[in-house]
Design an enzyme around this catalytic site. Structure first.
Site, short mmCIF file in Angstrom:
data_model
loop_
_atom_site.label_atom_id
_atom_site.label_comp_id
_atom_site.label_asym_id
_atom_site.label_seq_id
_atom_site.Cartn_x
_atom_site.Cartn_y
_atom_site.Cartn_z
N ASP A 52 20.29 2.73 -44.36
CA ASP A 52 19.61 3.57 -44.88
C ASP A 52 20.34 5.16 -45.26
O ASP A 52 19.98 5.61 -46.36
CB ASP A 52 18.26 4.16 -43.92
CG ASP A 52 17.14 3.06 -43.77
OD1 ASP A 52 17.12 2.21 -44.61
OD2 ASP A 52 16.23 3.62 -43.34
N ASN A 95 15.27 0.11 -48.35
CA ASN A 95 13.64 0.36 -47.82
C ASN A 95 13.67 1.77 -46.97
O ASN A 95 13.00 1.74 -46.06
CB ASN A 95 13.72 -0.90 -46.82
CG ASN A 95 12.04 -0.97 -46.17
OD1 ASN A 95 11.18 -0.36 -46.99
ND2 ASN A 95 11.78 -1.69 -45.55
N ASP A 331 7.47 5.89 -33.66
CA ASP A 331 8.49 4.83 -33.76
C ASP A 331 9.14 4.45 -32.12
O ASP A 331 9.05 2.80 -32.25
CB ASP A 331 9.84 5.30 -34.51
CG ASP A 331 9.96 5.47 -36.07
OD1 ASP A 331 8.70 4.86 -36.48
OD2 ASP A 331 10.73 6.09 -36.45
N GLU A 359 8.13 -0.02 -41.90
CA GLU A 359 8.99 -1.06 -42.77
C GLU A 359 8.22 -2.58 -43.01
O GLU A 359 8.30 -3.15 -44.00
CB GLU A 359 10.18 -1.41 -41.81
CG GLU A 359 11.40 -0.42 -41.90
CD GLU A 359 11.30 0.99 -41.15
OE1 GLU A 359 9.90 1.32 -41.02
OE2 GLU A 359 12.21 1.69 -41.16
N HIS A 403 13.95 -3.35 -38.43
CA HIS A 403 14.87 -3.00 -37.46
C HIS A 403 14.29 -2.97 -36.01
O HIS A 403 14.63 -3.37 -35.10
CB HIS A 403 15.88 -1.88 -37.91
CG HIS A 403 14.95 -0.75 -38.22
ND1 HIS A 403 15.48 0.59 -37.71
CD2 HIS A 403 13.89 -0.61 -38.71
CE1 HIS A 403 14.55 1.56 -38.12
NE2 HIS A 403 13.70 0.80 -38.71
N ARG A 404 13.24 -2.10 -35.87
CA ARG A 404 12.56 -1.91 -34.83
C ARG A 404 11.91 -2.88 -33.98
O ARG A 404 12.19 -3.24 -32.99
CB ARG A 404 11.57 -0.80 -34.63
CG ARG A 404 12.23 0.55 -35.21
CD ARG A 404 11.54 1.86 -34.96
NE ARG A 404 12.50 3.07 -35.54
CZ ARG A 404 13.41 3.39 -35.22
NH1 ARG A 404 14.27 2.81 -34.15
NH2 ARG A 404 13.92 4.42 -35.99
N LYS A 431 19.50 -1.29 -40.22
CA LYS A 431 18.89 -0.10 -41.19
C LYS A 431 19.18 0.93 -40.46
O LYS A 431 19.47 2.07 -40.81
CB LYS A 431 17.38 -0.49 -41.10
CG LYS A 431 16.78 0.54 -41.93
CD LYS A 431 15.22 0.20 -41.94
CE LYS A 431 14.46 0.64 -43.20
NZ LYS A 431 14.14 2.10 -43.10
#
Ligand code: DC
Length: 679
Positions: A52, A95, A331, A359, A403-404, A431
């Site tokens: 990112d 993204n 998040d 995402e 990613h999370r 990311k």
């Protein structure tokens, strides 16, 4: 970074130690943009280096900004200072919402005032993430913006190449209930045109307020003081202008900290450690996700800390279920969803509608993957309720290029059923946290018997090394080339003036000396190089004479015993592929997969010949064939750990196979040993 199609995590047992977090994504991308829009140079320290931030940096360079990398985490940006050297460009933003939204706003304004035109696009998922509310707000100002795909979504074109006047008198109205990034984008962009007071009015209940706090606090560092009336009205004072503060230190990412806070809450402490210490982000962080600490405490975590550091120990166990409005930590709340698997009772996470436009649709994704582990999950439009599994299942976690999802689910490896876990597409963590798994493994322990080993044994020149390296690369595992250790003993003997001929080593004193040498072998493996007492011997160990010496010294029980522990210490997370003669029979008898690789002697002599010639080492096939036969004879006939297939080994004759075929065969055998449903 693990670029393999999947990464299997063995069941994890305990955790302890210190982690250094990468820089905050939200702060990194904001300060990059602010530095680019400022007067003067800004040096950004501890900047996140990830997908990112890379798209943001590239975009800024495309726009004519000078960016110099001082080192991995330090970047100097020469601000545009009100100029716009490039008037037409196409920007690809992957993204990264934190790049797309603010750049759209800043470039829409700059294009309008300078008569420029820019196109902004991203990956397909970026084109499904709404931006209409921001575009509507910018159009109120008079900015020309065209949708190049679907109405309300990127890709976009801002500006027409002709300057247009901006209407700054009336307050700009923007929705605050879909993504706080729209408001952030306006706040970051409007100081560029604040020839008079410019007001923004938020329509609807503002979500994710802490992210607005980050924006306001960074604006202040760059010389712009926004006046705020509640969360409804923000005014950028006339004459505001960005000025570089010189140096900016980026905090560690508080959302990334959530995985390690959860780790400390879930994992028993590794012997000799007192929980997990996180460096780089602490209780005085400006990031909203630091409030994850409160949520983790509510679930039972014992968290203490200082300004720039956190310390976590397991507190209540099992964890306590929670019912929490997570709007302030959107998040990090995903991490709570995985912690909920270890709680007593059902946990509910509320007010998380924004998950649906991230995402991926994170509510649907989390529900689906949590269920795979055996949890009962109720999914609502803006909430999720999780009841821990009664019976855990070995799951393959799909990660949705998010990613999370990958990071939070890795915590499921602490499941009490001690089942392994498969994380698909592990590289999606790039990311925000490219080394996430390496960092996780650096503080986690598994029982050695739970760490998988694939043994590949076989005679000399059968292609074990090539096969082992390829299998390890496909799985993200470590490699142990055990032959190198015996070769090193031979080489070390030579360096010490110790004889290794057959007669000499039959003498007990020489055998004992060689054993002692093997026990204290000063070897290091670094980036594909082999170092013996600091000397690079990568090529020296590969010679035929080193191989012959290895074959002789390896017959000594003293040498074999001395190398036993050293070899077993290679069994580290996430797994090992070990090649040699006795990997399956002696060193790792409990390995879940053993392969005995053979090829006829002529084939092997030809392969070795090719190998040597390609390295410029002269050799004759007849000599090589004779050597190979001699070594086969010695390796199979020695008393101690002779070369032979383990009883439970698969035999693979690769005389007529390509390397790729052998690799696929071993991977297929490996999959069959895994407990994941559907292979
Ligand atoms: O695999 P290689 O050619 O690098 O091995 C060199 C010698 O080391 C081999 O001839 C026998 C010995 N060796 C062994 O005895 N046990 C192992 N696990 C690996 C190698």
């Amino acid at each position: 970074m693990y670029a393999t199609p999947f990464l299997d995590l063995p069941p994890l047992h305990s955790a302890g130690g210190t982690v250094n977090l990468p820089g905050s994504k939200s702060i990194s991308n904001r300060v990059l943009l602010l530095a680019a829009l400022s007067d003067g140079d800004t040096t950004l320290h501890d900047l996140l280096d990830s997908d990112d931030t890379r798209v943001m940096l590239t975009a800024l360079e495309t726009l004519g900004c000078t960016v110099s990398r001082l080192d991995d985490q330090c970047v100097k940006v020469r601000g545009l200072g009100g100029t716009l050297p490039v008037r037409e460009a196409r920007l690809f933003l992957g993204n990264a919402g934190t790049a797309m939204r603010p750049l759209t706003a800043a470039l829409a304004l700059l294009a309008s005032t300078h008569g420029a035109t820019f196109e902004l696009s991203g990956i397909p998922r970026m084109h499904e993430r709404p931006i209409g509310d921001l575009v509507d707000a910018l159009r109120q100002l008079g900015c020309p913006i065209a949708y190049l795909g679907h109405e309300g979504y990127p890709p976009l074109r801002v500006g027409t190449g002709v300057p247009v006047p901006l209407h700054l008198q009336a307050p700009i109205r923007v929705r605050g209930d879909v993504s706080s990034q729209f408001l952030t984008a306006l706040l970051l962009a409007l100081p560029l045109v604040a020839t008079r007071d410019v007001a923004i009015e938020v329509v609807g209940e503002l979500i994710s307020k802490p992210y607005i706090d980050i924006t306001l606090s960074l604006l202040q560092r760059f010389g712009v003081n926004v006046q705020r009336e509640g969360w409804q009205r923000f005014t950028i004072p006339a004459g505001s202008r960005y000025r570089s503060p010189g140096d900016v230190h980026v905090e560690g990412d508080a959302s990334s900290a959530s995985y390690f806070i959860a780790l400390g809450a879930i994992a028993p402490a590794t012997a000799g450690h007192d929980g997990i210490t996180i460096q780089g982000v602490g209780l005085s962080s400006i990031q909203g996700d630091i409030r994850f600490v409160e949520a983790a405490r509510a679930m039972g975590a014992d968290v203490t800390g200082s300004a720039n550091q956190l310390h976590i120990r397991r507190g209540a166990w099992p964890l306590k279920a929670i019912d929490l409005d997570c709007n302030h930590i959107p998040d990090a709340a995903m991490t709570l969803a995985v912690m909920a698997l270890y709680a007593e009772g059902s946990s509910t996470l509320r007010n998380i509608a924004s998950w649906r436009v991230k995402e991926t649709d994170r509510i649907a994704a989390m529900a689906c993957e949590l269920r795979k582990l055996g949890a009962t999950v109720e999914e609502q439009e803006d909430a999720i309720r999780i009841t821990p599994p009664r019976t855990w299942r070995a799951a393959r976690i799909h990660t949705y290029d998010d990613h999370r999802v990958a990071m939070c689910f890795s915590l499921a490896a602490f499941n009490p059923a001690r089942l392994p876990l498969r994380i698909e597409d592990p590289k999606c963590v790039a990311k925000t946290f490219p080394d996430f798994f390496e960092t996780l493994f650096s503080v986690c322990e598994a029982r050695p018997s739970d760490i998988p080993v694939i043994c590949i044994d076989g005679p000399t020149a059968s292609g074990k090394g090539t096969l082992a390296t390829a299998v390890a690369a496909a799985l993200g595992y470590h490699v142990l080339d055990s032959g190198v250790l015996y070769r090193l003993v031979g080489l070390a003997a030579e360096r010490h003036g110790l004889p290794t001929d057959t007669d000499a080593i039959s003498r007990p004193d020489v055998a004992a000396q060689l054993g002692a040498l093997a026990a204290t072998l000063p070897v290091r493996f670094e980036a594909g190089r082999v170092l013996l007492a600091g000397e690079d011997v990568t090529d020296a160990v590969r010679t035929e004479s080193a191989g012959m010496a290895a074959s002789r010294v390896s017959a000594l029980p003293q040498v074999r015993r001395a190398l036993l522990d050293l070899q077993r210490r290679f069994r580290t997370l996430p797994g090992l592929v070990a090649d040699g003669r006795d990997m399956g029979t002696v060193i790792f008898p409990d390995a879940p997969l053993k392969v005995f690789l053979t090829a006829d002697a002529e084939q092997r002599a030809q392969r070795r010949h090719k190998q040597l010639i390609s390295k410029g080492i002269p050799a004759r096939i007849e000599d090589l064939l004779a050597d190979i036969k001699a070594r086969d004879e010695r390796d199979t006939s020695r008393q101690d750990a002779p070369l032979k297939p383990a009883e439970d080994a698969y035999r693979l004759d690769n005389s007529a196979q390509t390397i790729e075929q052998s690799v696929q065969q071993v991977l297929a055998w490996w999959q069959a040993t895994r407990p994941f449903e559907g292979g």
